[in-house]
Design a protein around this motif. Structure first.
Motif, PDB file in Angstrom:
ATOM      1  N   ARG A 285      18.206  14.495  -9.280  1.00  0.00           N
ATOM      2  CA  ARG A 285      18.816  13.164  -9.170  1.00  0.00           C
ATOM      3  C   ARG A 285      18.001  12.124  -9.940  1.00  0.00           C
ATOM      4  O   ARG A 285      18.557  11.252 -10.614  1.00  0.00           O
ATOM      5  N   ALA A 286      16.682  12.197  -9.840  1.00  0.00           N
ATOM      6  CA  ALA A 286      15.840  11.226 -10.541  1.00  0.00           C
ATOM      7  C   ALA A 286      16.037  11.335 -12.045  1.00  0.00           C
ATOM      8  O   ALA A 286      16.124  10.314 -12.743  1.00  0.00           O
ATOM      9  N   ALA A 287      16.130  12.570 -12.574  1.00  0.00           N
ATOM     10  CA  ALA A 287      16.350  12.750 -14.013  1.00  0.00           C
ATOM     11  C   ALA A 287      17.674  12.132 -14.432  1.00  0.00           C
ATOM     12  O   ALA A 287      17.800  11.589 -15.533  1.00  0.00           O
ATOM     13  N   HIS A 288      18.678  12.193 -13.566  1.00  0.00           N
ATOM     14  CA  HIS A 288      19.992  11.624 -13.884  1.00  0.00           C
ATOM     15  C   HIS A 288      19.901  10.115 -14.087  1.00  0.00           C
ATOM     16  O   HIS A 288      20.667   9.542 -14.863  1.00  0.00           O
ATOM     17  N   TYR A 289      18.962   9.473 -13.402  1.00  0.00           N
ATOM     18  CA  TYR A 289      18.818   8.022 -13.498  1.00  0.00           C
ATOM     19  C   TYR A 289      17.722   7.610 -14.482  1.00  0.00           C
ATOM     20  O   TYR A 289      17.248   6.475 -14.458  1.00  0.00           O
ATOM     21  N   GLY A 290      17.315   8.527 -15.358  1.00  0.00           N
ATOM     22  CA  GLY A 290      16.351   8.169 -16.389  1.00  0.00           C
ATOM     23  C   GLY A 290      14.912   8.171 -15.929  1.00  0.00           C
ATOM     24  O   GLY A 290      14.061   7.551 -16.559  1.00  0.00           O
ATOM     25  N   VAL A 291      14.612   8.885 -14.832  1.00  0.00           N
ATOM     26  CA  VAL A 291      13.247   8.975 -14.315  1.00  0.00           C
ATOM     27  C   VAL A 291      12.859  10.447 -14.310  1.00  0.00           C
ATOM     28  O   VAL A 291      13.347  11.221 -13.475  1.00  0.00           O
ATOM     29  N   LEU A 292      12.013  10.859 -15.251  1.00  0.00           N
ATOM     30  CA  LEU A 292      11.614  12.258 -15.341  1.00  0.00           C
ATOM     31  C   LEU A 292      10.317  12.452 -14.565  1.00  0.00           C
ATOM     32  O   LEU A 292       9.256  12.010 -14.990  1.00  0.00           O
ATOM     33  N   VAL A 293      10.437  13.108 -13.420  1.00  0.00           N
ATOM     34  CA  VAL A 293       9.275  13.399 -12.579  1.00  0.00           C
ATOM     35  C   VAL A 293       8.794  14.801 -12.934  1.00  0.00           C
ATOM     36  O   VAL A 293       9.590  15.742 -12.994  1.00  0.00           O
ATOM     37  N   LYS A 294       7.503  14.969 -13.181  1.00  0.00           N
ATOM     38  CA  LYS A 294       6.987  16.218 -13.727  1.00  0.00           C
ATOM     39  C   LYS A 294       6.892  17.348 -12.709  1.00  0.00           C
ATOM     40  O   LYS A 294       6.430  18.427 -13.040  1.00  0.00           O
ATOM     41  N   GLY A 295       7.284  17.139 -11.495  1.00  0.00           N
ATOM     42  CA  GLY A 295       7.245  18.211 -10.517  1.00  0.00           C
ATOM     43  C   GLY A 295       7.531  17.702  -9.128  1.00  0.00           C
ATOM     44  O   GLY A 295       7.640  16.496  -8.888  1.00  0.00           O
ATOM     45  N   ALA A 296       7.665  18.657  -8.199  1.00  0.00           N
ATOM     46  CA  ALA A 296       7.950  18.287  -6.828  1.00  0.00           C
ATOM     47  C   ALA A 296       6.756  17.576  -6.183  1.00  0.00           C
ATOM     48  O   ALA A 296       6.931  16.706  -5.322  1.00  0.00           O
ATOM     49  N   GLY A 297       5.528  17.962  -6.591  1.00  0.00           N
ATOM     50  CA  GLY A 297       4.350  17.273  -6.061  1.00  0.00           C
ATOM     51  C   GLY A 297       4.338  15.794  -6.403  1.00  0.00           C
ATOM     52  O   GLY A 297       4.201  14.948  -5.516  1.00  0.00           O
ATOM     53  N   PRO A 298       4.494  15.425  -7.697  1.00  0.00           N
ATOM     54  CA  PRO A 298       4.597  14.003  -8.042  1.00  0.00           C
ATOM     55  C   PRO A 298       5.771  13.295  -7.368  1.00  0.00           C
ATOM     56  O   PRO A 298       5.673  12.122  -7.046  1.00  0.00           O
ATOM     57  N   LEU A 299       6.872  14.014  -7.131  1.00  0.00           N
ATOM     58  CA  LEU A 299       7.997  13.380  -6.442  1.00  0.00           C
ATOM     59  C   LEU A 299       7.595  12.960  -5.042  1.00  0.00           C
ATOM     60  O   LEU A 299       7.915  11.860  -4.590  1.00  0.00           O
ATOM     61  N   GLU A 300       6.867  13.828  -4.356  1.00  0.00           N
ATOM     62  CA  GLU A 300       6.416  13.470  -3.009  1.00  0.00           C
ATOM     63  C   GLU A 300       5.413  12.328  -3.055  1.00  0.00           C
ATOM     64  O   GLU A 300       5.435  11.418  -2.224  1.00  0.00           O
ATOM     65  N   ALA A 301       4.502  12.358  -4.063  1.00  0.00           N
ATOM     66  CA  ALA A 301       3.534  11.273  -4.200  1.00  0.00           C
ATOM     67  C   ALA A 301       4.240   9.950  -4.478  1.00  0.00           C
ATOM     68  O   ALA A 301       3.846   8.900  -3.973  1.00  0.00           O
ATOM     69  N   LEU A 302       5.301   9.992  -5.284  1.00  0.00           N
ATOM     70  CA  LEU A 302       6.079   8.787  -5.579  1.00  0.00           C
ATOM     71  C   LEU A 302       6.678   8.214  -4.302  1.00  0.00           C
ATOM     72  O   LEU A 302       6.761   6.998  -4.135  1.00  0.00           O
ATOM     73  N   ALA A 303       7.086   9.079  -3.393  1.00  0.00           N
ATOM     74  CA  ALA A 303       7.679   8.627  -2.136  1.00  0.00           C
ATOM     75  C   ALA A 303       6.659   7.968  -1.225  1.00  0.00           C
ATOM     76  O   ALA A 303       7.015   7.125  -0.389  1.00  0.00           O
ATOM     77  N   ARG A 304       5.372   8.309  -1.395  1.00  0.00           N
ATOM     78  CA  ARG A 304       4.351   7.790  -0.479  1.00  0.00           C
ATOM     79  C   ARG A 304       3.596   6.587  -1.029  1.00  0.00           C
ATOM     80  O   ARG A 304       2.743   6.028  -0.351  1.00  0.00           O
ATOM     81  N   ALA A 305       3.882   6.156  -2.272  1.00  0.00           N
ATOM     82  CA  ALA A 305       3.117   5.079  -2.909  1.00  0.00           C
ATOM     83  C   ALA A 305       3.195   3.786  -2.093  1.00  0.00           C
ATOM     84  O   ALA A 305       4.269   3.386  -1.652  1.00  0.00           O
ATOM     85  N   ARG A 306       2.058   3.142  -1.911  1.00  0.00           N
ATOM     86  CA  ARG A 306       1.992   1.881  -1.167  1.00  0.00           C
ATOM     87  C   ARG A 306       1.497   0.715  -2.021  1.00  0.00           C
ATOM     88  O   ARG A 306       1.752  -0.447  -1.708  1.00  0.00           O
ATOM     89  N   THR A 307       0.754   1.022  -3.091  1.00  0.00           N
ATOM     90  CA  THR A 307       0.238  -0.009  -3.993  1.00  0.00           C
ATOM     91  C   THR A 307       0.757   0.267  -5.401  1.00  0.00           C
ATOM     92  O   THR A 307       0.738   1.410  -5.861  1.00  0.00           O
TER      93      THR A 307
END
Length: 633
Positions: A285-307
């Motif tokens: 889904r992220a790739a469909h919106y022009g956001v290429l996440v390099k893996g499932a690990g970075p996807l989870e990290a993206l979800a937890r970002a606070r700063t």
């Protein structure tokens, strides 16, 4: 559930298990031959058990322990105690669950496969007055290619025809084709949606935007998420709990069938199924919106970002100077001042000069080819435009060339650039230029705050007064100006003490900070290659707003994965307790557990239906500056 076999073997095991179960049921209830039915059930279960044992051995050699062990224990125990029907049901459900997981992940990766499948292998090149088909590796910068209607642009380049209409939906999610004028840049991977046009190559195929995207997609497909590793640790605890409940049920009741029922109802665990399916769906889904996440690990990290830490030039701002206003002198028209400056500036690649040329073309001004041009580095240009002497550059340089006293020009806002224009021996005008804030940045930052990003900082190597002017009205939590690359790294490390940090940048000097952050985000369209390689996330369009969509998708996918795990484990534990108390037979337990597994997989696939909140920005008009920004690499 771990499995390394291909889809064909999974399908074959499912067919064998189904055949064994169905054949045994026919013999047991249709022809009254239960002794033969037991043999057929055994024949259907043993191949699945053998394949499962091989997979368990491979996992143990990799140092991984998963709930496939519970599946092996349940089938083995059922066969040992003569519950061949239960073993056949478990075999069908296990092989069916493996096949369903493979199918679910295949559907989740569909958009990424579509991206890979679009990679062109050859291109049509002009050579000695003729056209020839050549491999992409043979294409070099400066070559002229013919891009026919419907073809994928194979490499990055500039349009040398009057214009081109490009469909960038596969890369950016942009639903409408975009018009790229003569001289505009075309991104590799976009599709020609209009008439054939000529493209002048600017990068080799291996360095093109699309080739980089494909490499990142392949990395993403091979990744394993921290949540998946966490699921492996949970699976060990669940395995021990399952065995303890089964042994206790056998010990207290003396009935081994209850232990079998407990093992069966716990096989396999939705903990292993839900996490990878949901996160891979989120990547898609992220790739469909022009956001290429390099893996499932970075996807989870993206979800937890606070700063969130933002670079300024090329990230928070467009990175390309634009004309803010034009002051004409001596009765000359504004457009004529711009035309003369742009005509002369065609002779240099300086960013300010190129911005002036672009602005003139957007206004439809005709630019003739300058002659006898001389460039004084760091100062300006002199030359002839239509046999008229023209000089363009800094205020002092131009007035000095014209033999005038350099009178003071009114003070400019911080970060602005003043370009003077002289023609026919007179000062005819000034162009005031600036690197403006990206459109909609304030709204995007507000939405990120609503999604849980509690702290937003600006980090730049520019001067403090310039940084303050750019950040006005954005409500940032802090501005750090005059930073060197190592100071940006120090800032990231300091902020990590408060929680997970997301860093967004585009330049080579941002690469170390991107690597130090929990999640590094690169502006991949025009950003430096070092930043794109270092970052965990690459934005495929020259805008910041896809980042908000990416964060929303990441949070949604992680939430769905956790919901599936909690619900699945809760139902499994309840089933095990019911089996230990004698309320479920092994066959009933197998059917109930596999219904749970199917439910959590289907729930995990909800991540494919995450639709980020629509932005309120209007769609730019074709040919406008905002519109062109969407396609310029």
């Amino acid at each position: 559930m771990e499995h390394s076999t291909g889809g064909s073997l999974e399908k074959a095991l499912l067919v064998v298990a189904l055949g064994g179960l169905a054949g045994g049921l026919v013999l047991a209830f249709g022809s009254g031959r239960p002794e033969l039915a037991s043999i057929v059930w055994l024949a259907g279960a043993v191949p699945v058990l053998a394949g499962l044992l091989v997979e368990i051995l491979r996992s143990l050699l990799r140092g991984e322990v998963g709930l496939d062990i519970v599946a092996a224990l349940s089938m083995s125990a059922a066969l040992l105690f003569g519950e061949t029907l239960a073993a056949a049901v478990v075999a069908v459900m296990y092989s069916g669950g493996t096949f369903l997981e493979s199918f679910a992940e295949g559907r989740a990766r569909r958009e990424m496969r579509d991206l890979l499948a679009r990679v062109p292998r050859t291109a049509t090149r002009y050579h000695n007055g003729a056209l020839e088909d050549v491999l992409l590796d043979a294409i070099a910068p400066g070559d002229r290619l013919l891009i026919r209607q419907g073809e994928v642009v194979p490499v990055d380049g500039t349009v040398s025809s009057a214009s081109a209409f490009l469909d960038t939906s596969a890369l950016t999610g942009e639903s409408l084709p975009v018009k790229v004028a003569n001289g505009g840049e075309a991104m590799s991977g976009s599709t020609n949606a209009g008439d054939a046009f000529d493209l002048v190559v600017t990068r080799p195929a291996k360095d093109s935007t699309y080739a980089g995207i494909v490499r990142l997609v392949e990395q993403a497909q091979a990744s394993k998420a921290p949540m998946s590793r966490l699921a492996d640790r949970w699976s060990l605890a669940f395995l021990l709990a399952t065995v303890a409940i089964a042994v206790s049920a056998w010990s207290f009741t003396g009935d081994p069938i209850r232990a079998v029922a407990v093992l069966v109802v716990a096989t396999p665990c939705p903990l292993i199924l839900a996490v990878p399916v949901a996160l891979v769906a989120g990547l898609s889904r992220a790739a469909h919106y022009g956001v290429l996440v390099k893996g499932a690990g970075p996807l989870e990290a993206l979800a937890r970002a606070r700063t969130l830490i933002l670079d300024k030039t090329g990230t928070l701002t467009d990175g390309r100077p634009q004309i803010v206003s034009i002051d004409a002198h001596g009765g000359m028209e504004v457009d004529e001042v711009l035309r003369l400056a742009a005509a002369l500036d065609q002779a240099t690649k300086h960013p300010v000069a190129q911005a002036i040329v672009a602005a003139a073309r957007e206004r439809g001004l005709t630019l003739t080819v300058p002659r006898e041009v001389a460039e004084i580095p760091g100062e300006g240009l002199v030359g002839l435009v239509e046999d008229r002497p023209v000089v363009v550059g800094g205020h002092s340089f131009v007035t000095g060339r014209l033999g005038m006293t350099a009178a003071e020009y009114p003070a400019l806002a911080a970060g602005s650039v003043l370009v003077a224009v002289g023609a026919d021996g007179k000062l005819v005008g000034h162009l005031i230029m600036a690197d403006p804030l990206r459109d909609g940045t304030d709204r995007m930052l507000s939405r990120l705050r609503r999604q849980g990003v509690s702290r937003i900082l600006l980090a730049t190597g520019d001067r403090q007064e310039v940084a303050k002017r750019i950040a006005e009205g954005l409500g940032l939590d802090g501005i750090r100006a005059g930073l060197t690359p190592d100071q940006k790294v120090l800032l990231v490390l300091t902020e990590r003490k408060r929680g997970p940090v997301m860093m967004v940048g585009d330049g080579v000097n941002d690469a170390p900070a991107l690597a130090a952050a929990d999640i590094g985000v690169a502006m991949g369209v025009r950003g430096a290659a070092a930043s794109a390689e270092t970052a965990d996330v690459v934005l495929l369009v020259d805008r910041l707003d896809p980042l908000e969509a990416g964060v929303e998708i990441a949070r949604g996918a992680r939430r769905i994965a956790l919901e599936s795990v909690v619900a699945g484990i809760g139902l499994s534990v309840a089933g095990m307790v019911a089996a230990a108390l004698g309320y479920l037979t092994p066959v009933q337990g197998a059917l109930i557990q596999e219904a749970i597994d199917i439910a959590v997989i289907l729930n995990a696939l909800r991540a494919l239906r995450i639709f980020p909140a629509e932005t309120t920005e209007p769609t730019p008009a074709v040919g406008s500056r905002a519109f062109q920004k969407r396609v310029q690499p």
